[in-house]
Design a protein around this motif. Sequence first.
Motif, PDB file in Angstrom:
ATOM      1  N   UNK A  77      17.608  28.308 -40.049  1.00 58.72           N
ATOM      2  CA  UNK A  77      18.217  28.152 -38.736  1.00 58.72           C
ATOM      3  C   UNK A  77      17.410  28.852 -37.655  1.00 58.72           C
ATOM      4  N   UNK A  78      16.805  29.990 -37.997  1.00 59.18           N
ATOM      5  CA  UNK A  78      16.007  30.735 -37.014  1.00 59.18           C
ATOM      6  C   UNK A  78      14.799  29.927 -36.571  1.00 59.18           C
ATOM      7  N   UNK A  79      14.085  29.337 -37.532  1.00 57.21           N
ATOM      8  CA  UNK A  79      12.939  28.500 -37.185  1.00 57.21           C
ATOM      9  C   UNK A  79      13.395  27.246 -36.455  1.00 57.21           C
ATOM     10  N   UNK A  80      14.573  26.751 -36.821  1.00 56.03           N
ATOM     11  CA  UNK A  80      15.116  25.562 -36.170  1.00 56.03           C
ATOM     12  C   UNK A  80      15.465  25.785 -34.714  1.00 56.03           C
ATOM     13  N   UNK A  81      15.732  27.030 -34.340  1.00 54.25           N
ATOM     14  CA  UNK A  81      16.007  27.341 -32.942  1.00 54.25           C
ATOM     15  C   UNK A  81      14.726  27.504 -32.136  1.00 54.25           C
TER      16      UNK A  81
END
Length: 202
Positions: A40-44
């Motif tokens: 999710x962090x990379x997706x943001x």
Amino acid sequence: MSDLDRRVLRSTAWLGLSYGGSQGIGVPLLHTLAPVLAAHAFGLVSPASTALVVFAYLPESGLGLAVIRRREEVERAAATMWVFMVGMSLLLYAAAFAAAPLLARLFSAPQLTNVLRVLSVLLIIRALGSTSGALLERKLDFRARAKADLSGTCVQAAVAIPLAFAGFGVWSLVAGQLALTTVSVTIMWQLSPFHPQPRLAS
């Protein structure tokens, strides 16, 4: 070989070192962060970075190439580029700040609003160093560019890894990006042949 030929060969070698060194640090950095951070962090960060790439191309508008090719009144051209770039980056930052909630809704990621707003500061930081980068390229001084890029990548790793292990999640990636750009721009500014004088802008 002529002096120009030798300078081009040296510049090519420094470019290779800069790119290879950055990749040599960046790839292990991602491998280190991937197990620690959720996808999710990379997706943001990915959509925010993509939006910033689009915004970043707007103010440049070929001004860097114009300064590189300039034969006369280089200081005036550099000052004009710097004033325009900084002014446009402030406007684009305001636009990105306002558009952040819309993009967050588009990607169904509420947290993207704050991530994009903080990362948009990169537009201003890059604008401050854009003229220095063009002046270094004009001199074929890619050694200085390599120092800036490699130093920035090293600082990015030094900032992002401890923050990720400390539980800061996506903000470790954001802080790493800000650190990378700030260090790179600072070094290019220090190594630039001269600093643009806003009063000379045309």
